[in-house]
Motif scaffolding. Structure first.
Motif, PDB file in Angstrom:
ATOM      1  N   ASP A 152      49.974  26.590  42.584  1.00 26.14           N
ATOM      2  CA  ASP A 152      49.865  26.123  41.202  1.00 26.14           C
ATOM      3  C   ASP A 152      48.631  25.244  41.008  1.00 26.14           C
ATOM      4  O   ASP A 152      48.512  24.558  40.002  1.00 26.14           O
ATOM      5  CB  ASP A 152      51.132  25.361  40.781  1.00 26.14           C
ATOM      6  N   GLY A 153      47.700  25.277  41.976  1.00 22.72           N
ATOM      7  CA  GLY A 153      46.482  24.495  41.854  1.00 22.72           C
ATOM      8  C   GLY A 153      45.486  25.140  40.912  1.00 22.72           C
ATOM      9  O   GLY A 153      45.621  26.313  40.519  1.00 22.72           O
ATOM     10  N   ALA A 154      44.458  24.381  40.558  1.00 22.00           N
ATOM     11  CA  ALA A 154      43.471  24.863  39.590  1.00 22.00           C
ATOM     12  C   ALA A 154      42.726  26.097  40.087  1.00 22.00           C
ATOM     13  O   ALA A 154      42.511  27.059  39.343  1.00 22.00           O
ATOM     14  CB  ALA A 154      42.478  23.741  39.276  1.00 22.00           C
ATOM     15  N   LEU A 155      42.335  26.106  41.363  1.00 18.34           N
ATOM     16  CA  LEU A 155      41.579  27.234  41.902  1.00 18.34           C
ATOM     17  C   LEU A 155      42.424  28.502  41.947  1.00 18.34           C
ATOM     18  O   LEU A 155      41.962  29.583  41.560  1.00 18.34           O
ATOM     19  CB  LEU A 155      41.059  26.888  43.297  1.00 18.34           C
ATOM     20  N   GLN A 156      43.657  28.384  42.411  1.00 18.27           N
ATOM     21  CA  GLN A 156      44.522  29.549  42.500  1.00 18.27           C
ATOM     22  C   GLN A 156      44.872  30.093  41.118  1.00 18.27           C
ATOM     23  O   GLN A 156      44.919  31.305  40.899  1.00 18.27           O
ATOM     24  CB  GLN A 156      45.815  29.190  43.256  1.00 18.27           C
ATOM     25  N   THR A 157      45.120  29.198  40.175  1.00 12.97           N
ATOM     26  CA  THR A 157      45.422  29.625  38.811  1.00 12.97           C
ATOM     27  C   THR A 157      44.235  30.351  38.195  1.00 12.97           C
ATOM     28  O   THR A 157      44.373  31.393  37.550  1.00 12.97           O
ATOM     29  CB  THR A 157      45.801  28.419  37.942  1.00 12.97           C
ATOM     30  N   GLN A 158      43.051  29.803  38.438  1.00 10.72           N
ATOM     31  CA  GLN A 158      41.841  30.437  37.930  1.00 10.72           C
ATOM     32  C   GLN A 158      41.657  31.829  38.516  1.00 10.72           C
ATOM     33  O   GLN A 158      41.427  32.797  37.788  1.00 10.72           O
ATOM     34  CB  GLN A 158      40.620  29.582  38.279  1.00 10.72           C
ATOM     35  N   ARG A 159      41.794  31.935  39.822  1.00 10.18           N
ATOM     36  CA  ARG A 159      41.598  33.214  40.488  1.00 10.18           C
ATOM     37  C   ARG A 159      42.582  34.257  39.967  1.00 10.18           C
ATOM     38  O   ARG A 159      42.240  35.426  39.774  1.00 10.18           O
ATOM     39  CB  ARG A 159      41.731  33.031  41.992  1.00 10.18           C
ATOM     40  N   GLY A 160      43.803  33.862  39.720  1.00 16.31           N
ATOM     41  CA  GLY A 160      44.814  34.792  39.245  1.00 16.31           C
ATOM     42  C   GLY A 160      44.486  35.415  37.908  1.00 16.31           C
ATOM     43  O   GLY A 160      44.956  36.508  37.591  1.00 16.31           O
ATOM     44  N   GLY A 161      43.653  34.745  37.130  1.00 16.55           N
ATOM     45  CA  GLY A 161      43.285  35.280  35.823  1.00 16.55           C
ATOM     46  C   GLY A 161      41.961  36.007  35.802  1.00 16.55           C
ATOM     47  O   GLY A 161      41.451  36.331  34.726  1.00 16.55           O
ATOM     48  N   LEU A 162      41.400  36.278  36.999  1.00 20.81           N
ATOM     49  CA  LEU A 162      40.041  36.804  37.028  1.00 20.81           C
ATOM     50  C   LEU A 162      39.883  38.146  37.730  1.00 20.81           C
ATOM     51  O   LEU A 162      38.773  38.549  38.011  1.00 20.81           O
ATOM     52  CB  LEU A 162      39.105  35.795  37.720  1.00 20.81           C
ATOM     53  N   LEU A 163      40.966  38.829  38.055  1.00 17.36           N
ATOM     54  CA  LEU A 163      40.810  40.079  38.787  1.00 17.36           C
ATOM     55  C   LEU A 163      39.964  41.070  37.999  1.00 17.36           C
ATOM     56  O   LEU A 163      40.211  41.348  36.837  1.00 17.36           O
ATOM     57  CB  LEU A 163      42.176  40.684  39.108  1.00 17.36           C
ATOM     58  N   SER A 164      38.933  41.584  38.656  1.00 13.80           N
ATOM     59  CA  SER A 164      37.967  42.515  38.051  1.00 13.80           C
ATOM     60  C   SER A 164      38.129  43.879  38.703  1.00 13.80           C
ATOM     61  O   SER A 164      37.850  44.050  39.884  1.00 13.80           O
ATOM     62  CB  SER A 164      36.567  41.966  38.278  1.00 13.80           C
ATOM     63  N   ARG A 165      38.576  44.876  37.967  1.00 17.43           N
ATOM     64  CA  ARG A 165      38.995  46.169  38.535  1.00 17.43           C
ATOM     65  C   ARG A 165      37.939  46.811  39.405  1.00 17.43           C
ATOM     66  O   ARG A 165      38.231  47.324  40.476  1.00 17.43           O
ATOM     67  CB  ARG A 165      39.387  47.106  37.398  1.00 17.43           C
ATOM     68  N   ASN A 166      36.693  46.793  38.971  1.00 16.86           N
ATOM     69  CA  ASN A 166      35.633  47.474  39.709  1.00 16.86           C
ATOM     70  C   ASN A 166      34.663  46.520  40.390  1.00 16.86           C
ATOM     71  O   ASN A 166      33.549  46.904  40.746  1.00 16.86           O
ATOM     72  CB  ASN A 166      34.871  48.424  38.781  1.00 16.86           C
ATOM     73  N   GLY A 167      35.082  45.279  40.558  1.00 15.62           N
ATOM     74  CA  GLY A 167      34.324  44.356  41.393  1.00 15.62           C
ATOM     75  C   GLY A 167      33.009  43.868  40.836  1.00 15.62           C
ATOM     76  O   GLY A 167      32.063  43.644  41.601  1.00 15.62           O
ATOM     77  N   PHE A 168      32.917  43.636  39.540  1.00 13.18           N
ATOM     78  CA  PHE A 168      31.655  43.189  38.942  1.00 13.18           C
ATOM     79  C   PHE A 168      31.490  41.675  38.943  1.00 13.18           C
ATOM     80  O   PHE A 168      30.669  41.138  38.199  1.00 13.18           O
ATOM     81  CB  PHE A 168      31.536  43.714  37.506  1.00 13.18           C
ATOM     82  N   ALA A 169      32.251  40.953  39.772  1.00 15.27           N
ATOM     83  CA  ALA A 169      32.146  39.493  39.798  1.00 15.27           C
ATOM     84  C   ALA A 169      32.539  38.958  41.160  1.00 15.27           C
ATOM     85  O   ALA A 169      33.325  39.566  41.897  1.00 15.27           O
ATOM     86  CB  ALA A 169      33.039  38.874  38.717  1.00 15.27           C
ATOM     87  N   GLY A 170      31.980  37.790  41.492  1.00 16.71           N
ATOM     88  CA  GLY A 170      32.351  37.072  42.702  1.00 16.71           C
ATOM     89  C   GLY A 170      32.606  35.613  42.358  1.00 16.71           C
ATOM     90  O   GLY A 170      31.923  35.038  41.504  1.00 16.71           O
ATOM     91  N   LEU A 171      33.602  35.001  43.015  1.00 15.54           N
ATOM     92  CA  LEU A 171      33.982  33.611  42.765  1.00 15.54           C
ATOM     93  C   LEU A 171      33.605  32.776  43.987  1.00 15.54           C
ATOM     94  O   LEU A 171      34.019  33.094  45.110  1.00 15.54           O
ATOM     95  CB  LEU A 171      35.488  33.519  42.504  1.00 15.54           C
ATOM     96  N   TYR A 172      32.842  31.703  43.770  1.00 15.79           N
ATOM     97  CA  TYR A 172      32.310  30.881  44.862  1.00 15.79           C
ATOM     98  C   TYR A 172      32.844  29.456  44.777  1.00 15.79           C
ATOM     99  O   TYR A 172      32.874  28.846  43.700  1.00 15.79           O
ATOM    100  CB  TYR A 172      30.779  30.903  44.831  1.00 15.79           C
ATOM    101  N   TRP A 173      33.239  28.930  45.954  1.00 17.72           N
ATOM    102  CA  TRP A 173      33.885  27.615  46.025  1.00 17.72           C
ATOM    103  C   TRP A 173      33.705  27.056  47.422  1.00 17.72           C
ATOM    104  O   TRP A 173      33.653  27.834  48.379  1.00 17.72           O
ATOM    105  CB  TRP A 173      35.382  27.780  45.707  1.00 17.72           C
TER     106      TRP A 173
END
Length: 382
Positions: A152-173
């Motif tokens: 329920d942390g900020a990073l996990q919540t953010q990631r859960g809303g960002l799935l990109s079907r064909n991989g047009f994005a990367g998340l860096y932390w």
């Protein structure tokens, strides 16, 4: 053009070769969107401006403001190897749609970043832009989070809303720690914590120029970063890596490094950043390189010309190390024939081409088996 009026009557032959070689498209131009220090008139907001250096950015938009993220991201982009960026200044997120619309008219952009913005809904807008354009990759910042493994942390919540079907994005932390450039001369040094996306975009540009777009932009130093806001260990990164969050890590004797190369997708085909960007590069290059064929007679001569151009280009891609195979035939194929182009298809004014490629994937896990050797006996693994 030959002046035939000066020649004797007769038959003359001219060779024409419209199917010229396909030139590779650019892959390392970034669009950086955010708030700038200068107080710009409304007519300049959202309008992309090309800059080729940090000094060029300062001249157009002003320098640092400790409360803003864009200036630090732009400097980090150029520090890490970026050579050309389009800056799209906005006052706030209400100006993002107009900025993205303006960027659709700038064809050479291949990387898009919104430094410091971690709202999944806003970031999804950027991902959608990249997917729609088809040749762009979103470099996103992970949310600042002191407990990154909590579901329920900020990073996990953010990631859960960002799935990109064909991989047009990367998340860096995590975010990076940099020296504060606003400190007055002679004053005690200070640091700032800033988002990494601008620096990572510069690393991608540097890796593209030095090795090629097929090389994963990872195991690369983050120039300008002196520390990380959160020191991940292997166990923590393993958990985040399974969720396709790309880590920045610090190892003994090394500067902070990009230590992840995954896209925001659950699908295996587009899992890696370099695979997604390689296909975008190939698609963009072919799109521009076969434009000569539009309105040509749709016959076998045209098909052979297209096949020849595309095969020559993909052979160069394979020779650069981007495709897997001992021979070109193992690495890719190009098909354009009667099966793909029957009478009904040609009647519609269409010509269909099928291309298959075997991309190289990064060696994400290097497994070394080591044991005791008895001097001639088989190794006993322990």
């Amino acid at each position: 053009m030959v002046d035939y009026q000066t020649k004797a009557p007769g038959v003359y032959i001219e060779e024409i070769t419209p199917a010229g070689p396909i030139a590779g498209s650019g892959t390392s131009t970034a669009a950086l969107i955010g708030t700038v220090t200068a107080n710009l008139p409304n007519g300049q907001l959202g309008v992309p401006v090309a800059v080729t250096s940090w000094s060029g950015y300062v001249a157009a938009f002003g320098g640092f403001d400790r409360n803003l993220n864009l200036p630090f991201a732009v400097r980090g982009y150029f520090e890490n190897g970026g050579t050309l960026a389009y800056i799209a200044p906005i006052k706030d997120m209400a100006g993002l749609p107009a900025a993205l619309d303006a960027l659709t008219r700038v064809p050479d952009v291949s990387l898009v970043a919104l430094p410091g913005v971690v709202d999944p809904a806003v970031q999804t807008t950027v991902i959608t832009h990249c997917e729609t354009m088809g040749d762009r990759f979103a470099v996103l910042d992970g949310a600042p989070d002191a407990t990154p493994l909590k579901n329920d942390g900020a990073l996990q919540t953010q990631r859960g809303g960002l799935l990109s079907r064909n991989g047009f994005a990367g998340l860096y932390w995590p975010w990076i720690v940099i020296s504060d450039p606003t400190v007055a001369p002679g004053a005690a040094p200070a640091t700032l914590t800033k988002p990494p996306s601008g620096h990572v975009a510069g690393i991608m540009a540097r890796s593209d120029n030095q090795r090629g777009v097929h090389k994963a932009p990872a195991n690369e130093p983050v120039r300008g970063a002196i520390d990380l806001a959160y020191p991940l260990n292997d166990t923590e990164q393993g958990t985040l890596n399974q969720k396709n969050i790309n880590a920045l890590r610090s190892f003994p004797g090394r500067p902070p490094l990009v230590w992840g190369a995954r896209t925001l997708t659950d699908g295996t085909p587009w899992r890696y950043v370099n695979v997604r960007r390689l296909f975008s590069y190939v698609e963009d290059s072919i799109l521009a390189g076969v434009r000569w064929a539009v309105f040509e007679p749709n016959n076998t001569g045209l098909w052979k010309g297209l096949e020849r151009s595309i095969t020559e280009f993909l052979t160069r891609v394979w020779q650069s190390g981007a495709l897997f195979g001992r021979t070109a035939a193992e690495a890719f194929y190009v098909k354009i024939d009667d099966e793909l182009n029957p009478d009904s298809t040609r009647a519609l004014g269409e010509v269909h081409i099928e291309i298959g490629m075997a991309p190289v994937r990064p060696a994400e896990y290097v497994v070394v088996r080591i044991g005791i050797w008895d001097g001639g006996a088989q190794v006993n693994e322990g």
